[in-house]
Structure formats: C-alpha cells, structure tokens
Design a protein around this motif. Structure first.
Motif, PDB file in Angstrom:
ATOM      1  N   UNK A 120     -20.385  65.005 -39.284  1.00  0.00           N
ATOM      2  CA  UNK A 120     -20.891  63.638 -39.391  1.00  0.00           C
ATOM      3  C   UNK A 120     -20.434  62.790 -38.213  1.00  0.00           C
ATOM      4  N   UNK A 121     -19.154  62.862 -37.888  1.00  0.00           N
ATOM      5  CA  UNK A 121     -18.626  62.003 -36.833  1.00  0.00           C
ATOM      6  C   UNK A 121     -19.119  62.409 -35.453  1.00  0.00           C
ATOM      7  N   UNK A 122     -19.383  63.700 -35.244  1.00  0.00           N
ATOM      8  CA  UNK A 122     -19.951  64.118 -33.956  1.00  0.00           C
ATOM      9  C   UNK A 122     -21.331  63.493 -33.780  1.00  0.00           C
ATOM     10  N   UNK A 174     -20.900  59.683 -33.176  1.00  0.00           N
ATOM     11  CA  UNK A 174     -20.356  59.474 -31.837  1.00  0.00           C
ATOM     12  C   UNK A 174     -21.448  59.435 -30.773  1.00  0.00           C
ATOM     13  N   UNK A 175     -22.468  60.291 -30.938  1.00  0.00           N
ATOM     14  CA  UNK A 175     -23.505  60.392 -29.912  1.00  0.00           C
ATOM     15  C   UNK A 175     -24.613  59.352 -30.051  1.00  0.00           C
ATOM     16  N   UNK A 176     -24.651  58.611 -31.143  1.00  0.00           N
ATOM     17  CA  UNK A 176     -25.728  57.620 -31.300  1.00  0.00           C
ATOM     18  C   UNK A 176     -25.221  56.199 -31.531  1.00  0.00           C
ATOM     19  N   UNK A 177     -23.930  56.038 -31.801  1.00  0.00           N
ATOM     20  CA  UNK A 177     -23.375  54.713 -32.075  1.00  0.00           C
ATOM     21  C   UNK A 177     -22.360  54.331 -30.990  1.00  0.00           C
ATOM     22  N   UNK A 178     -22.721  53.357 -30.183  1.00  0.00           N
ATOM     23  CA  UNK A 178     -21.791  52.883 -29.148  1.00  0.00           C
ATOM     24  C   UNK A 178     -20.570  52.254 -29.822  1.00  0.00           C
ATOM     25  N   UNK A 179     -19.428  52.546 -29.317  1.00  0.00           N
ATOM     26  CA  UNK A 179     -18.210  51.955 -29.848  1.00  0.00           C
ATOM     27  C   UNK A 179     -17.573  52.736 -30.973  1.00  0.00           C
ATOM     28  N   UNK A 180     -18.216  53.808 -31.435  1.00  0.00           N
ATOM     29  CA  UNK A 180     -17.641  54.556 -32.555  1.00  0.00           C
ATOM     30  C   UNK A 180     -16.287  55.151 -32.180  1.00  0.00           C
ATOM     31  N   UNK A 181     -16.181  55.724 -30.981  1.00  0.00           N
ATOM     32  CA  UNK A 181     -14.946  56.401 -30.593  1.00  0.00           C
ATOM     33  C   UNK A 181     -13.764  55.433 -30.572  1.00  0.00           C
ATOM     34  N   UNK A 182     -13.963  54.232 -30.023  1.00  0.00           N
ATOM     35  CA  UNK A 182     -12.851  53.283 -29.964  1.00  0.00           C
ATOM     36  C   UNK A 182     -12.446  52.834 -31.366  1.00  0.00           C
ATOM     37  N   UNK A 183     -13.426  52.657 -32.259  1.00  0.00           N
ATOM     38  CA  UNK A 183     -13.116  52.284 -33.643  1.00  0.00           C
ATOM     39  C   UNK A 183     -12.369  53.409 -34.341  1.00  0.00           C
ATOM     40  N   UNK A 184     -12.816  54.648 -34.131  1.00  0.00           N
ATOM     41  CA  UNK A 184     -12.171  55.814 -34.740  1.00  0.00           C
ATOM     42  C   UNK A 184     -10.720  55.929 -34.247  1.00  0.00           C
ATOM     43  N   UNK A 238     -17.440  53.319 -41.811  1.00  0.00           N
ATOM     44  CA  UNK A 238     -18.277  53.574 -42.980  1.00  0.00           C
ATOM     45  C   UNK A 238     -19.704  53.105 -42.750  1.00  0.00           C
ATOM     46  N   UNK A 239     -19.869  51.911 -42.179  1.00  0.00           N
ATOM     47  CA  UNK A 239     -21.223  51.402 -41.913  1.00  0.00           C
ATOM     48  C   UNK A 239     -21.968  52.306 -40.939  1.00  0.00           C
ATOM     49  N   UNK A 240     -21.269  52.769 -39.911  1.00  0.00           N
ATOM     50  CA  UNK A 240     -21.921  53.627 -38.920  1.00  0.00           C
ATOM     51  C   UNK A 240     -22.263  54.993 -39.505  1.00  0.00           C
ATOM     52  N   UNK A 241     -21.369  55.543 -40.303  1.00  0.00           N
ATOM     53  CA  UNK A 241     -21.655  56.828 -40.960  1.00  0.00           C
ATOM     54  C   UNK A 241     -22.849  56.702 -41.903  1.00  0.00           C
ATOM     55  N   UNK A 242     -22.861  55.642 -42.695  1.00  0.00           N
ATOM     56  CA  UNK A 242     -23.937  55.441 -43.665  1.00  0.00           C
ATOM     57  C   UNK A 242     -25.285  55.297 -42.950  1.00  0.00           C
ATOM     58  N   UNK A 243     -25.290  54.522 -41.875  1.00  0.00           N
ATOM     59  CA  UNK A 243     -26.516  54.332 -41.094  1.00  0.00           C
ATOM     60  C   UNK A 243     -27.000  55.653 -40.505  1.00  0.00           C
ATOM     61  N   UNK A 244     -26.056  56.442 -40.006  1.00  0.00           N
ATOM     62  CA  UNK A 244     -26.423  57.732 -39.412  1.00  0.00           C
ATOM     63  C   UNK A 244     -27.052  58.651 -40.457  1.00  0.00           C
ATOM     64  N   UNK A 245     -26.440  58.756 -41.623  1.00  0.00           N
ATOM     65  CA  UNK A 245     -26.976  59.620 -42.673  1.00  0.00           C
ATOM     66  C   UNK A 245     -28.356  59.153 -43.123  1.00  0.00           C
ATOM     67  N   UNK A 283     -23.085  60.628 -50.398  1.00  0.00           N
ATOM     68  CA  UNK A 283     -22.012  60.272 -49.474  1.00  0.00           C
ATOM     69  C   UNK A 283     -20.928  59.511 -50.220  1.00  0.00           C
ATOM     70  N   UNK A 284     -19.680  59.930 -50.047  1.00  0.00           N
ATOM     71  CA  UNK A 284     -18.526  59.228 -50.605  1.00  0.00           C
ATOM     72  C   UNK A 284     -17.680  58.723 -49.440  1.00  0.00           C
ATOM     73  N   UNK A 285     -17.435  57.426 -49.405  1.00  0.00           N
ATOM     74  CA  UNK A 285     -16.798  56.870 -48.214  1.00  0.00           C
ATOM     75  C   UNK A 285     -15.291  57.046 -48.170  1.00  0.00           C
ATOM     76  N   UNK A 286     -14.655  57.368 -49.301  1.00  0.00           N
ATOM     77  CA  UNK A 286     -13.218  57.625 -49.297  1.00  0.00           C
ATOM     78  C   UNK A 286     -12.389  56.588 -50.021  1.00  0.00           C
TER      79      UNK A 286
END
Length: 359
Positions: free
Chosen positions: A135-137, A140-150, A190-197, A222-225
């Motif tokens: 999911x995170x890979x 990472x490739x479609x959401x700018x800023x994901x890596x810095x947030x992670x 969570x917002x970025x993961x949900x949008x990606x899925x 999807x369970x966000x944790x």
C-alpha cells in the motif's frame, strides 16, 4: 519506463554481470540456483531498496565480496534517460542519480518495479506488514509529500516507544508532543492511503474479474489502525498504561491493514493456494495499471518462475495484458515458457552467475 542497461556486481552469485535489455520481454532461463532470480532482484532493489526474497540483508552480498553494487540506465516514456546507482559496503545503502549522491527516497522514486514471485501469495495470506508495504509503495509514487509524512510518523513512533520502555514511567508532558505529532502524521497517512485504495478499486475489479471470475464480486476492507470513534491523540493517552506494559505503541498507522473478501470466499481461509497467488497477481497488476494512469508510463514488471506459479491459461492472459500495455517485462524460468512460444522476446541463458544471450 525501460531499463536499457543493467550491471550487477557482488549480488548473491552474480560476481559481475552486464546486460542490455529489450524494451519488451526479456527471459532469463537456466537451472535452479543459476542466478536468474538475482537479476530480477537487482531491478527490484533499485525500486524498493529491499529484496522481495526473505532472509537476512547480509545474504544479498556475495560470499567473499566486500561490496554490492547495481547500476542501470533507465529510459522514461518522455525519452528522458537516468543513470541509477545503488551500492552497499556496510549496513547502509548508498544511492546515486546521474552520478550525484542522492537520498535513497529520491532514487526509488525514479524507478518503479513490481514483482510477482513464489512468495507473492504472502500479500494475501501473510502478515499485515507485507500489505502495508504494498500500500505505501503505491501511495509513495502518487502522493507528493507522503515520504516526509511517513518519516515524521516513524520518528514520533520511535520516540514514544522509547518513553514507553523507560526504566521508570516518564511524566505525561514528555509524551504529549510526540503523541500529538504521531496523531497528526497518522491522520495524513490515513487520508492518503484511503484515497489510494479508492483509486485502486476499479483496477482491482477488472483484474480479479479476468483472473478469478469464479469468486464473484469482491470487497476491499481497510482498517486504519485505530478506532474511528475518537481522535488518535486521545486514544494514545488512554492506551498509555497498557502500552507501557507491552513496551510498544499498539495504535496508529503502523497497525493498519487491508483485506479482500469475495462473494464465493468470504473468509481468507476459503481461498486455495492457487487462488491466493492469482489474487496477489491481480493486486500487483492493478497497482501497475494505476501507476501507469497516474504517471503516464508502466512500471517494469518482473515475473519470477512464471511457468511454475501459473497454469498455461493464466500465463497467456498475463503475457497478453503486458504486451498490449507495452510494458517492459523481466521473466525467469528453467526454459522458455509455453506462453511465450512464437512471441518476440530477448532470451538469456544463466549459468553459475554468468549470462549469455540466446535470442
């Protein structure tokens, strides 16, 4: 995107290998243990900075070698050519892009590789960590800023866990800033993961309908944790005592998971091993299709030991899809798969870590 040149030194049994790759299908044939999978592994490392094979990181380094290095020339769909380099002499990876040292995240952001291999069924049947990586890979490739947030999230998580393991319980005010940072970063992730899925679902629907029509419709859960009922910062405060007893943080984005359920297989245990593999393949191809839609080019697709993982009908379906998409494919087998007979392909024989071009 296409890998035009690939050079590998000191990776498992590959002492020093250089290969010019075809923009279409490339097949590496040879006996088991000859080094075929290591060629695919080299490409995957450029995209993930980790192997798809299980085992210690030290196993990547060839016995007796002091350093591992991978170099590649990568051509994008817009004809831009990049020179990629990844090496490790100690415990840390070193990355280069066009001759300049860069952060590892910059290198893996340049090159995208998806891989279907004998362990891919773990994406469906294995631990949640594998599904989060998948999911995170993609995010990472479609959401700018994901890596810095992670990275912000990981830093806050590490600091909170350190406090939880302190010899004596720290004061509440020491936890507060890290829990606030953890919660804020987790909400963004969570917002970025949900949008990606959400964007992935249509691609999954098409792929699963083609590969596993007998399972009927599917649902992606999807369970966000952490609970949806309260904000994470409050839940972390309330859970603090239990987390101190356990010695780690039990709520947050690092506990997220997702699962597929089918009309004809409502529980994961209802799937056969073959169906798990096909479901994993559908997930990987869906991710590749979404990447192509978002970025304007297909990632490189690796298929390790395809003939032993899929029956002929499914091999043919996958190969036809990838040829129609004009994707570059790196494929291994003990011999040329039946699904490729009569189709254009560049074929290499691999023996004791040496490559020889046959076709």
């Amino acid at each position: 995107m296409r890998l035009e040149q690939l050079r590998v030194r000191g990776l498992r049994c590959l002492t020093e290998v250089g290969v010019a790759l075809d923009p279409g299908v490339n097949v590496f044939v040879g006996a088991n243990g000859a080094g075929k999978t290591s060629v695919l592994e080299a490409a995957f490392l450029l995209s993930h900075a980790r192997s798809f094979r299980s085992g210690a990181k030290e196993a990547l380094l060839q016995r007796g070698a002091s350093q591992l290095s991978i170099f590649a020339e990568l051509r994008h769909a817009d004809e831009r050519v990049c020179r990629l380099g990844l090496g490790r002499g100690g415990v840390r990876w070193e990355a280069k892009l066009d001759g300049a040292s860069v952060a590892l995240g910059q290198l893996v952001g340049e090159c995208a590789v998806v891989c279907f291999e004998p362990g891919s069924h773990g994406l469906i049947a294995g631990a949640a960590e594998e599904r989060r990586r998948y999911l995170d890979w993609g995010v990472f490739h479609v959401e700018h800023g994901f890596l810095s947030t992670w990275r912000r999230y990981q830093r806050a998580l590490k600091q909170r866990n350190s406090l939880l393991r302190a010899p004596s319980p720290p004061a509440d005010e020491l936890f507060a800033p890290w829990e606030a940072e953890l919660a804020q970063a987790a909400e963004q992730i969570d917002r970025q993961r949900y949008s990606y899925l959400d964007r992935l679902r249509p691609k999954l629907r098409d792929g699963l309908a083609g590969l596993l029509p007998e399972l009927g419709t599917f649902e992606l859960r999807y369970r966000r944790g952490w609970s949806d009922e309260l904000d994470l910062a409050r839940q972390l405060r309330e859970q603090r005592g239990k987390d101190i007893a356990r010695g780690h943080t039990t709520l947050g984005a690092h506990r997220a998971d997702w699962a597929l359920t089918f009309e004809q297989a409502p529980l994961r245990e209802h799937l056969s091993r073959g169906q798990e593999k096909l479901t994993a393949l559908a997930c990987l191809l869906a991710q590749a299709k979404l990447y192509a839609e978002q970025r304007g080019e297909w990632p490189i697709v690796c298929l390790d030991d395809l003939a032993s993982e899929l029956d002929l009908a499914h091999q043919t379906a996958v190969v036809s899809l990838l040829l129609a998409a004009d994707a570059q494919v790196l494929l291994t087998g003990t011999e040329l798969p039946a699904a490729l007979q009569g189709l254009p392909a560049r074929v290499f024989h691999v023996e004791q870590g040496e490559l020889t071009r046959l076709l």
